[in-house]
Design a protein around this motif. Structure first.
Motif, PDB file in Angstrom:
ATOM      1  N   ARG A   3       0.824  -1.215   0.000  1.00  0.00           N
ATOM      2  CA  ARG A   3       0.000   0.000   0.000  1.00  0.00           C
ATOM      3  C   ARG A   3       0.852   1.257   0.000  1.00  0.00           C
ATOM      4  NH1 ARG A   3      -4.800   0.456   4.246  1.00  0.00           N
ATOM      5  NH2 ARG A   3      -5.479  -1.256   2.873  1.00  0.00           N
ATOM      6  N   GLY A   6       1.940   2.042  -3.449  1.00  0.00           N
ATOM      7  CA  GLY A   6       0.859   2.617  -4.232  1.00  0.00           C
ATOM      8  C   GLY A   6       0.614   4.074  -3.905  1.00  0.00           C
ATOM      9  N   GLN A   7       0.658   4.403  -2.596  1.00  0.00           N
ATOM     10  CA  GLN A   7       0.468   5.792  -2.188  1.00  0.00           C
ATOM     11  C   GLN A   7       1.595   6.669  -2.712  1.00  0.00           C
ATOM     12  OE1 GLN A   7       0.221   5.309   2.065  1.00  0.00           O
ATOM     13  NE2 GLN A   7      -2.018   5.065   2.038  1.00  0.00           N
ATOM     14  N   ASN A   9       3.343   6.150  -5.427  1.00  0.00           N
ATOM     15  CA  ASN A   9       3.141   6.340  -6.860  1.00  0.00           C
ATOM     16  C   ASN A   9       2.029   7.354  -7.130  1.00  0.00           C
ATOM     17  OD1 ASN A   9       5.142   4.498  -7.424  1.00  0.00           O
ATOM     18  ND2 ASN A   9       3.727   2.776  -7.723  1.00  0.00           N
ATOM     19  N   ASP A  10       0.951   7.307  -6.304  1.00  0.00           N
ATOM     20  CA  ASP A  10      -0.141   8.273  -6.464  1.00  0.00           C
ATOM     21  C   ASP A  10       0.368   9.688  -6.239  1.00  0.00           C
ATOM     22  OD1 ASP A  10      -1.886   6.241  -7.005  1.00  0.00           O
ATOM     23  OD2 ASP A  10      -2.768   6.180  -4.990  1.00  0.00           O
ATOM     24  N   GLN A  11       1.189   9.877  -5.206  1.00  0.00           N
ATOM     25  CA  GLN A  11       1.717  11.200  -4.913  1.00  0.00           C
ATOM     26  C   GLN A  11       2.630  11.681  -6.037  1.00  0.00           C
ATOM     27  OE1 GLN A  11       0.809  13.250  -2.575  1.00  0.00           O
ATOM     28  NE2 GLN A  11       2.235  14.836  -3.260  1.00  0.00           N
ATOM     29  N   GLN A  13       2.353  10.913  -9.148  1.00  0.00           N
ATOM     30  CA  GLN A  13       1.497  11.291 -10.265  1.00  0.00           C
ATOM     31  C   GLN A  13       0.875  12.664 -10.033  1.00  0.00           C
ATOM     32  OE1 GLN A  13       1.025   9.582 -13.244  1.00  0.00           O
ATOM     33  NE2 GLN A  13       0.176  11.589 -13.745  1.00  0.00           N
ATOM     34  N   ILE A  14       0.439  12.926  -8.798  1.00  0.00           N
ATOM     35  CA  ILE A  14      -0.135  14.240  -8.478  1.00  0.00           C
ATOM     36  C   ILE A  14       0.907  15.336  -8.690  1.00  0.00           C
ATOM     37  CG2 ILE A  14      -0.991  15.692  -6.595  1.00  0.00           C
ATOM     38  CD1 ILE A  14      -2.353  13.198  -5.461  1.00  0.00           C
ATOM     39  N   HIS A  48      -3.719  17.642  -4.000  1.00  0.00           N
ATOM     40  CA  HIS A  48      -3.628  18.294  -5.311  1.00  0.00           C
ATOM     41  C   HIS A  48      -3.333  19.782  -5.143  1.00  0.00           C
ATOM     42  CE1 HIS A  48      -5.569  14.555  -6.548  1.00  0.00           C
ATOM     43  NE2 HIS A  48      -5.313  14.872  -7.804  1.00  0.00           N
TER      44      HIS A  48
END
Length: 341
Positions: A3, A6-7, A9-11, A13-14, A48
């Protein structure tokens, strides 16, 4: 998948999306659809909004390179090559200097696209109704019949109402020809910049807004310059043709001076004129007209005086001439930074 991965990678991307929006704001004005898309993206989450605020602030820090080159000035290679590694202890200054390669590092734009960079506050771009890029001039007809000629790297927005015709100069310089008051027009024509206003009592005048000051110069008739929020005579002045006044947010109005209107408006003819001007001010002006930044790395050099008439279409030659006359040298990292030392 873990997890935390994943977090992370999300950050990432943002943050990448935030960088894309900052770069996009340096191009053509957003369409209504793009503006709505941007607003939706920024409102998705606090992460964001934070990412965009950080990317905007980092991007704006590039402008500081003109005044505080920091590690970039100390560690640029003698041949003018970009250093491959950050120096030990370089810290925040190096990171700020290194952000010039942000788009490349994220793979957002090709190398050729770097020449489209705009080094300033992206929020100004969101607010602007009209703007110009480095080296660009633009004539604009306003709804009341007045005209506004924007200088290089300038931005303005309109606030016309039933009570006044207000133009806010967000950055740069503009030459105004105000449609006069008469039977069909009773609203005053006002140009706002920083903490002051210039109200036309005639027709033609210039307003030049830098990062820390605004200068109003009158070409025809008269203009009333006042600090915002007051009509006190001690905080306002009426300028006649051939006069100018400078004001700042902190210090207020300076003394009225005689002005060379032809010199002040030389940019309208594709020229910049300097008469015993400190090199630091010369560089600040040249940076309005070219892509990338010129950085002075020596305080004593920054105080040296410069005189001359230079063509805005050939500022590389202007910089060569200035360096030669001052016995200075240059080192470039095209198209991003040119050091003057």
């Amino acid at each position: 998948m873990d997890r935390s991965v994943g977090q992370h990678n999300d950050q990432e991307q943002i943050e990448a999306d935030a960088a894309k929006w900052v770069i996009r704001l340096g191009g053509e004005p957003l369409s209504a659809r793009e503006r709505a898309e941007f607003d939706r993206w920024r409102a998705q989450s606090p992460a964001h909004a934070r990412a965009f605020a950080f990317a905007s602030a980092t991007w704006s820090d590039l402008a500081e390179l003109r005044h505080d080159p920091g590690a970039l000035a100390r560690d640029v290679a003698p041949a003018g090559r970009w250093p491959r590694r950050a120096p030990a202890g370089g810290g925040r200054a190096w990171l700020r200097a290194g952000i010039v390669s942000l788009a490349l590092a994220l793979g957002l734009v090709p190398v050729a696209g770097l020449t489209a960079f705009w080094y300033g506050d992206p929020m100004v771009m969101l607010a602007a109704d009209y703007r110009t890029g480095p080296g660009e001039r633009r004539n604009i007809s306003l709804p009341d019949g007045s005209t506004m000629e924007l200088s290089s790297a300038s931005a303005a927005t309109l606030h016309f109402s039933a009570s006044e015709r207000r133009v806010e100069l967000l950055q740069g310089a503009a030459y105004f020809t105000a449609a006069p008051l008469g039977t069909g027009e009773t609203r005053p024509f006002v140009v706002a910049g920083a903490d002051g206003t210039a109200t036309a009592l005639g027709t033609q005048f210039l307003v030049d807004r830098s990062s820390d000051a605004v200068v109003v110069t009158v070409a025809e008739h008269e203009v009333r310059v006042a600090l915002a929020g007051t009509d006190n005579d001690a905080r306002s002045v009426v300028l006649s043709p051939g006069q100018s006044v400078r004001y700042t947010s902190g210090a207020g109005l300076d003394a009225v001076r005689e002005a060379d209107v032809e010199q002040a408006s030389a940019w309208r003819r594709g020229r910049i004129v300097f008469d015993q001007v400190p090199l630091s001010d010369v560089v600040a002006e040249l940076n309005r007209y070219r892509r990338g930044r010129i950085v002075i790395t020596d305080a004593a050099l920054a105080d040296r005086k410069v005189s001359g008439v230079f063509e805005t279409a050939d500022l590389d030659r202007a910089l060569e001439t200035i360096a030669r006359e001052l016995h200075a040298r240059t080192a470039s990292v095209p198209p991003l930074v040119t050091l003057l030392y």
